[in-house]
Design an enzyme around this catalytic site. Sequence first.
Site, PDB file in Angstrom:
ATOM      1  N   HIS A 274       0.816  -1.216   0.000  1.00  0.00           N
ATOM      2  CA  HIS A 274       0.000   0.000   0.000  1.00  0.00           C
ATOM      3  C   HIS A 274       0.853   1.273   0.000  1.00  0.00           C
ATOM      4  O   HIS A 274       0.406   2.337   0.425  1.00  0.00           O
ATOM      5  CB  HIS A 274      -0.993   0.008   1.164  1.00  0.00           C
ATOM      6  CG  HIS A 274      -0.374   0.043   2.541  1.00  0.00           C
ATOM      7  ND1 HIS A 274      -0.970  -0.529   3.635  1.00  0.00           N
ATOM      8  CD2 HIS A 274       0.774   0.603   3.009  1.00  0.00           C
ATOM      9  CE1 HIS A 274      -0.236  -0.337   4.712  1.00  0.00           C
ATOM     10  NE2 HIS A 274       0.832   0.357   4.355  1.00  0.00           N
TER      11      HIS A 274
ATOM     12  N   HIS B 255      -1.847   5.888   8.390  1.00  0.00           N
ATOM     13  CA  HIS B 255      -0.518   6.456   8.594  1.00  0.00           C
ATOM     14  C   HIS B 255      -0.605   7.766   9.370  1.00  0.00           C
ATOM     15  O   HIS B 255      -0.100   8.800   8.960  1.00  0.00           O
ATOM     16  CB  HIS B 255       0.189   6.612   7.242  1.00  0.00           C
ATOM     17  CG  HIS B 255       0.385   5.282   6.568  1.00  0.00           C
ATOM     18  ND1 HIS B 255      -0.630   4.665   5.861  1.00  0.00           N
ATOM     19  CD2 HIS B 255       1.446   4.433   6.535  1.00  0.00           C
ATOM     20  CE1 HIS B 255      -0.202   3.496   5.401  1.00  0.00           C
ATOM     21  NE2 HIS B 255       1.047   3.334   5.801  1.00  0.00           N
TER      22      HIS B 255
ATOM     23  N   HIS C 175      10.660  -2.831   4.164  1.00  0.00           N
ATOM     24  CA  HIS C 175      11.019  -1.429   4.053  1.00  0.00           C
ATOM     25  C   HIS C 175      11.199  -0.822   5.440  1.00  0.00           C
ATOM     26  O   HIS C 175      10.650  -1.319   6.426  1.00  0.00           O
ATOM     27  CB  HIS C 175       9.973  -0.626   3.272  1.00  0.00           C
ATOM     28  CG  HIS C 175       8.627  -0.520   3.924  1.00  0.00           C
ATOM     29  ND1 HIS C 175       7.768  -1.587   4.067  1.00  0.00           N
ATOM     30  CD2 HIS C 175       7.982   0.543   4.472  1.00  0.00           C
ATOM     31  CE1 HIS C 175       6.651  -1.193   4.657  1.00  0.00           C
ATOM     32  NE2 HIS C 175       6.755   0.097   4.933  1.00  0.00           N
TER      33      HIS C 175
ATOM     34  N   GLU D 106       4.817  -4.496   9.369  1.00  0.00           N
ATOM     35  CA  GLU D 106       3.370  -4.416   9.183  1.00  0.00           C
ATOM     36  C   GLU D 106       2.820  -5.607   8.403  1.00  0.00           C
ATOM     37  O   GLU D 106       1.598  -5.799   8.357  1.00  0.00           O
ATOM     38  CB  GLU D 106       3.004  -3.119   8.459  1.00  0.00           C
ATOM     39  CG  GLU D 106       3.443  -3.062   7.007  1.00  0.00           C
ATOM     40  CD  GLU D 106       3.243  -1.682   6.369  1.00  0.00           C
ATOM     41  OE1 GLU D 106       2.881  -0.738   7.091  1.00  0.00           O
ATOM     42  OE2 GLU D 106       3.460  -1.568   5.154  1.00  0.00           O
TER      43      GLU D 106
END
Length: 419
Positions: free
Chosen positions: A12, A59, A194, A241
Amino acid sequence: MAKLIGGIGASHSPTIGYAKDNNKDNDPGWKPIFTGFQVVQEWVEKQNIDVLFMIFNDHITSFFFDHYSPFVLGVDDEYRPADEGGGARNYPAVKGHVELSRHIAQSLVADEFDLSVFQKKPLDHGCFSPLSMISPQVDGWKGHIVPLQVGVLQFPIPNAKRCYKLGKSLRKAIESFPDPELRVAVVATGGLSHQVHGERCGFNNVEWDQRFLELLEHAPEELVQMRLAEYAELGGMEGAEVIMWLIMRGALSDKVRNVHSSTYLPSMTNIATVIFEDLGTTPTEQEQEAHREHIIHELVGVEKLEGTYPFDLARAHSAYRLNDFLHRLIEPQHRQRFKSEPQALFEEYGLTAQEQTMLTELQWIEMIRYGVSFFMLEKLGAVAGVPNPHIYASMRGEDIETFQKSRNVSMNYSVSGGK
């Protein structure tokens, strides 16, 4: 009952939304992103998916640190893209499936998941980056979504095992929903490897990403046993995540068919798309009915309590506008305008004629029946100078003297902070 067709895994990253909005589909550096999502789009269309259960993390856009929940389920009828600082994306609002979302909420709570719910919140790129690629048409996704926001950005957070267990419960919820024509796919977003903060910023590990996808398909139990620190070490702090993907995998049976898997590392995040078709058996009607009884067990019989109005998700949704208006009486400016220019304030908030009448005439029991929470009436009473016992008496259809005689002590009070 509702059919769980399969699961989708999709990154995403805001990279995805940027590529879509700036027509990068034929740019060599960006094209692999579109190629992977094209397969997902075609599969969703081929399978006639009606509802996408979207698992994502916000976020720190609509969900801030003043109230940060581990699991929060959307129970609204519409969701819009959020403004993340530079203006909201030009992508249409998507319809929510309120009946399914309420059913899932009841089911998860019955299975002892302490769930939060939300309405009237826009969703950021965690949801809309992949959704806009799965359904890239100008008029957006024609089906419905049920969004689940997972709080993974402020520790403590749910661990991998908890996510997997929630997926198991989610499967029971979906398959017990009483609509045999409804076709549902579970979409897990985020990842792969990441890290976007600190001196380790820019970390990737494509070897681990591939291993993660293999274990997700064939041996998810190994992923369930891993600690969050291990996920951070192998895939980056933000890459941890991917535990959200275990919700999707937990919702599927042990038997799945991998019909698509791709990864591409253009910059900061290894972008992935995966499709698992579910090959498991469907529960019997007896099993589904037993789960529906389990869901409603705690409130069975409450409907027989005369003069009782449980504040459920349906009431919260239908009377949201009026509850929101009354809740804002905690704000000094709103209180002052309510006193000095009520009609202008009513019109600003779009209150109906019925809602305006109930407010101006202080129709306490009518507002309760309409779907207003008593604790909003309490605030209205404080502003209007009506003590709580007077509200209680009115709801019972009594004068204050009669009501006070039914109490051990005759007293007046309110939540007002004034003297």
